[in-house]
Design a protein around this motif. Structure first.
Motif, short mmCIF file in Angstrom:
data_model
loop_
_atom_site.label_atom_id
_atom_site.label_comp_id
_atom_site.label_asym_id
_atom_site.label_seq_id
_atom_site.Cartn_x
_atom_site.Cartn_y
_atom_site.Cartn_z
N ALA A 107 0.84 -1.19 0.00
CA ALA A 107 0.00 0.00 0.00
C ALA A 107 0.88 1.24 0.00
O ALA A 107 1.81 1.37 0.79
CB ALA A 107 -0.91 0.00 1.22
N THR A 122 -5.18 -3.74 -3.71
CA THR A 122 -4.00 -2.97 -3.31
C THR A 122 -3.25 -2.46 -4.53
O THR A 122 -2.82 -1.30 -4.57
CB THR A 122 -3.06 -3.84 -2.45
OG1 THR A 122 -3.76 -4.26 -1.28
CG2 THR A 122 -1.82 -3.06 -2.05
N ASP A 178 0.88 -7.82 -6.33
CA ASP A 178 1.47 -6.83 -5.42
C ASP A 178 2.96 -7.02 -5.21
O ASP A 178 3.49 -6.67 -4.16
CB ASP A 178 0.74 -6.84 -4.07
CG ASP A 178 0.97 -5.56 -3.27
OD1 ASP A 178 1.20 -4.51 -3.89
OD2 ASP A 178 0.94 -5.61 -2.02
N ASP A 230 -5.22 0.37 -6.10
CA ASP A 230 -5.14 1.56 -5.25
C ASP A 230 -3.79 2.25 -5.42
O ASP A 230 -3.71 3.49 -5.48
CB ASP A 230 -5.32 1.18 -3.78
CG ASP A 230 -6.78 0.91 -3.42
OD1 ASP A 230 -7.67 1.35 -4.16
OD2 ASP A 230 -7.01 0.25 -2.37
N ASP A 231 -2.72 1.47 -5.50
CA ASP A 231 -1.38 2.04 -5.66
C ASP A 231 -1.26 2.77 -7.00
O ASP A 231 -0.68 3.87 -7.07
CB ASP A 231 -0.33 0.95 -5.57
CG ASP A 231 -0.14 0.42 -4.15
OD1 ASP A 231 -0.69 1.03 -3.21
OD2 ASP A 231 0.55 -0.61 -3.98
#
Length: 237
Positions: A2, A34, A101, A37-38
């Motif tokens: 994150a 995640t 991720d 969002d990043d």
């Protein structure tokens, strides 16, 4: 990972409005939120995101909830999904990444800067910093793939199977891509052997979320075959 408040301004030339971030997704509901969002944090929500998805879990639902374009596809392998992903957007700069991720989305401005500096392909080298989060067998395999490709191309490369790269869209559209499991190597090797400006840049590599989908033995053999086949095809084209 994150990213908290680390948005970086893009350089002159192409901007985040010209950028598409694409990925093949398969049962990655643990990590996909995640990753998206990043991307949104780093690009201020301006990059287009495309997921080519063959999941049976909530991955496509989560991706749509985060504003991504989801192209549904029957599972046919890594390369089939990623090939569809890189050819779908119409923005001039396309970045590939994985949805587990492991890749640093905070490096998107750096990759875009390299494209603006004249690069045709910018390839993230996971092994430069040691890739300590990568399983030992995978790391050894990736080192051997890079050595094999380097010998066959007579050009030194350090990470042929990285999932994070930036491309000028016209190159992706111009070259015919043929590989499946070995597509990552092909996406590096064909542009390099055709004289395009291909640059490797070190990136951090994080521990993946969720279970890996690639069998190290059958997958490794398929990648090695792809490297040999692509190198020979390019030498004699």
């Amino acid at each position: 990972m994150a990213i908290q408040g680390t948005r970086t301004e893009e350089p002159g030339g192409y901007t985040f409005d010209d950028l598409a971030v694409v990925m093949g997704t398969y049962n990655e509901e643990e990590a996909i939120g995640t990753v998206l969002d990043d991307i949104a944090t780093v690009t201020d929500g301006r990059a287009e995101v495309v997921c080519v998805d063959g999941s049976s879990d909530r991955t496509p639902e989560i991706a749509r909830d985060h504003g991504a374009t989801v192209v549904e596809q029957e599972p046919q392998g890594y390369g089939v999904a990623v090939r569809e992903a890189v050819l779908t957007p119409d923005r001039p700069v396309v970045v590939t990444t994985d949805c587990d991720d492991t890749y640093p989305m905070e490096r998107l401005p750096d990759f875009l800067a390299e494209i603006n500096d004249g690069a045709d392909v910018v390839s993230g080298d996971r092994l430069y910093y040691g890739a300590e989060q990568m399983p030992a067998m995978n790391k050894l395999g990736n080192e051997l793939f890079a050595l094999l490709a380097s010998v066959l191309m007579s050009k030194r490369v350090h990470d042929t199977t990285t999932g994070m790269r930036a491309y000028r869209r016209e190159i992706l559209q111009k070259i015919v891509w043929t590989e499946n499991t070995g597509l990552s190597a092909e996406l590096l090797m064909r542009p390099l052997m055709r004289g395009y400006d291909v640059r490797e840049r070190p990136i951090e590599y994080d521990e993946r979320k969720g279970e890996t989908k690639l069998d190290p033995f059958s997958g490794g053999a398929a990648i090695a075959k792809s490297i040999v086949r692509v190198a020979l095809e390019e030498r004699f084209r």
